[in-house]
Design an enzyme around this catalytic site. Structure first.
Site, PDB file in Angstrom:
ATOM      1  N   ASP A 291       0.901  -1.171  -0.138  1.00  0.00           N
ATOM      2  CA  ASP A 291      -0.065   0.208  -0.061  1.00  0.00           C
ATOM      3  C   ASP A 291       1.031   1.420   0.049  1.00  0.00           C
ATOM      4  O   ASP A 291       2.110   1.378   0.625  1.00  0.00           O
ATOM      5  CB  ASP A 291      -0.818  -0.122   1.216  1.00  0.00           C
ATOM      6  CG  ASP A 291      -2.012   1.058   1.208  1.00  0.00           C
ATOM      7  OD1 ASP A 291      -2.865   0.968   0.164  1.00  0.00           O
ATOM      8  OD2 ASP A 291      -2.240   1.714   2.186  1.00  0.00           O
ATOM      9  N   GLU A 338       0.913  -0.321  -4.941  1.00  0.00           N
ATOM     10  CA  GLU A 338      -0.219   0.543  -5.189  1.00  0.00           C
ATOM     11  C   GLU A 338       0.151   1.820  -5.433  1.00  0.00           C
ATOM     12  O   GLU A 338       0.914   2.575  -4.509  1.00  0.00           O
ATOM     13  CB  GLU A 338      -0.884   0.373  -3.865  1.00  0.00           C
ATOM     14  CG  GLU A 338      -2.268   1.413  -3.660  1.00  0.00           C
ATOM     15  CD  GLU A 338      -2.061   2.755  -3.453  1.00  0.00           C
ATOM     16  OE1 GLU A 338      -2.249   3.385  -4.112  1.00  0.00           O
ATOM     17  OE2 GLU A 338      -1.829   2.766  -2.123  1.00  0.00           O
ATOM     18  N   ASP A 394     -11.372   1.461  -0.865  1.00  0.00           N
ATOM     19  CA  ASP A 394     -11.387   2.644  -0.458  1.00  0.00           C
ATOM     20  C   ASP A 394     -12.260   3.313  -1.194  1.00  0.00           C
ATOM     21  O   ASP A 394     -12.396   4.706  -1.038  1.00  0.00           O
ATOM     22  CB  ASP A 394      -9.991   3.470  -0.449  1.00  0.00           C
ATOM     23  CG  ASP A 394      -9.021   3.132   0.721  1.00  0.00           C
ATOM     24  OD1 ASP A 394      -9.762   2.661   1.861  1.00  0.00           O
ATOM     25  OD2 ASP A 394      -7.938   3.225   0.524  1.00  0.00           O
TER      26      ASP A 394
END
Length: 502
Positions: A291, A338, A394
């Site tokens: 991430d 990401e 998200d």
């Protein structure tokens, strides 16, 4: 090889006891993935969660979430009874996790199971504790101390505990021995159940895509026991914390509050802690999604104590050196970068130099506010070395995004692009999924909610908010044989059928 997968957090699986876990329903979901001719299951971080219930704010980067332990398995061991489990209220709505009831009820059951297990005398348990000595003793002690300190984070403990006074810690290890063993037991059972589930998935031709946050939580055993890894002052508090700067979506930016790494220290150690972290991840997952990858190029530093992200600034991260070391220590391992958000040329170069596939999100391709990078997310601009999503955990669901998140000119852009002028709003998820599937991206991952075409009532997370997140769950039988057949047909149509079905 073209592949396809589904994004569904473990917490979102059906189960009898309030939250998705490593139960029979998890094995059934793997069978359903195989029937739908998928080859990957992407999950969210598996760590134990605290305030806000976010899997991205965990008490340890190595530990697993005790909520995911299957209670039926504990019943089969004779450590719990069916009646004891059924007597606990886990919430009244099987569609959403009730974390308060889960916290109040599940740990009491797990404690009963621990007491009845007499696990401390078992050789397999003792071997597990020894094999995980790098992190488990600190984690178990940390959790026992949190309990003794009314769940407050270590930054609010007495100085002797904050600074890890050796004599005081030895005293606490004796006083809290039973609690420490309980937290070790939870990790033993978590890993035992997870590794059986992962082995079953792999046997069915399903790879597990795990997810690790770039940062650790300030309220974590990692920060408490490894202060040298982070930017802390002489009083044991962070010098600065992580976040994102103000932008068109947030006038004050995002203040995450995670401690920032002391990258000079990591460099001197040959990035040892990171190699241990990644190595542990590959014992848990087949592929790792990292991430906030841009933070390795540059990271946003906000002075500790600020209430917003306005006064932060950018600092240089470790760059390519960290990942060259990872390729040396862990050759051949798959990483997904990401690389979403505001992406600079230097971030693009870092992703390109690592060779890792980046992420493409269709919801980002049609934002009229973003004249710079939106075109990067249009399928005709993809390279094969990427992973395409309709949205992520998200984002709004793709139906919620199209029906409520777009202006009329943006809706027209989407319809024109996918040649879907006559498709009703509520059915636009279908051409978007097909658009992702037929792209040249090597891997296509679709959130489960988007396969059903659900609206934002099924959203997993709304960033920068607390309450209402990480709750949505799949219902028993919802991923029906008919839906699986239809999704398998789409997967075959675009050449992404899992190898085990060919």
């Amino acid at each position: 090889m073209r592949e396809s997968g589904i994004l569904l957090p473990v917490s979102s699986l059906p189960s009898k006891y309030g939250i998705g876990c490593f139960s029979a329903e998890a094995y059934e979901f793997i069978d359903q993935l195989k029937e739908a001719e998928q080859s990957c299951w992407q999950i969210l971080p598996l760590g134990p969660t605290g305030y806000g219930d976010s899997p991205y704010q965990s008490f340890s980067t190595f530990a697993g979430n005790p909520y995911f332990i299957d209670l039926d398995r504990l019943i089969s061991y004779g450590w719990l009874t069916k009646e004891e489990c059924e007597a606990v209220s886990f919430g009244d709505n099987s569609r959403f996790v009730d974390y308060e009831k889960l916290y109040n009820g599940r740990f009491l059951l797990l404690r009963k199971a621990f007491v009845r297990s007499h696990i401390g005398a078992e050789a397999e348990f003792q071997n597990f504790v020894g094999d995980n000595a790098r992190w488990l003793p600190d984690y178990a002690l940390y959790m026992a101390l949190k309990k003794e300190n009314e769940e407050r984070p270590w930054t609010q403990w007495e100085d002797g505990l904050r600074f890890r006074d050796a004599h005081l810690l030895d005293k606490k290890r004796t006083e809290l021995a039973e609690d420490i063993c309980f937290y070790e037991f939870l990790q033993y059972e978590f890993q035992r159940q997870w590794k059986k589930l992962k082995a079953y998935a792999n046997k069915q031709g399903i790879k597990i895509i795990g997810d690790i946050p770039i940062y650790v939580s300030l309220d974590s055993a990692d920060a408490w026991a490894g202060k040298e890894l982070f930017q802390f002052d002489e009083n044991g508090y962070p010098l600065a914390v992580a976040g994102c700067p103000p932008d068109g979506f947030s006038a004050t930016g995002q203040l995450w509050g995670n401690p920032l790494y002391d990258w000079e220290y990591h460099k001197k150690t040959g990035y040892r802690w990171w190699m241990e972290r990644l190595s542990f991840c590959y014992s848990m997952y087949d592929v790792v999604r990292i991430d906030h990858f841009r933070g390795f190029d540059e990271y946003y530093s906000i002075p500790y104590g600020e209430t917003t992200a306005v006064n932060g600034h950018w600092e240089k991260g470790p760059g390519l050196k960290l990942f060259l070391k990872a390729k040396e220590v862990l050759p051949g391992k798959e990483i997904i970068a990401e690389d979403l958000g505001y992406v600079t040329d230097s971030v693009r170069k870092l992703v390109q130099d690592t060779g890792f596939p980046g992420m493409k999100v269709l919801e980002f391709a049609f934002d009229s506010r973003d004249t710079g990078s939106a075109s990067d997310y249009l399928p005709h601009n993809y390279s094969t070395n990427c992973v395409v999503y309709t949205g992520t955990h998200d984002n709004e669901t793709v139906t919620g995004w199209f029906c409520h998140g777009l202006k009329e000119d943006e809706k027209k852009m989407v319809r024109d692009y996918f040649c879907a002028e006559r498709t009703p709003d509520a059915e636009m998820y279908l051409p978007l999924i097909c658009g992702a599937m037929r792209s040249v991206a090597r891997l296509c991952v679709i959130p489960m909610q988007d396969i059903f075409g659900y609206g934002n009532e099924a959203r997993i997370n709304t960033p920068s908010t607390t309450g209402g997140n990480w709750k949505w769950r799949l219902l028993p039988g919802e991923f029906s044989p008919e839906i699986r057949r239809k999704y398998a047909a789409v997967t075959r149509r675009y050449g992404r059928a899992g190898q085990s079905q060919k």
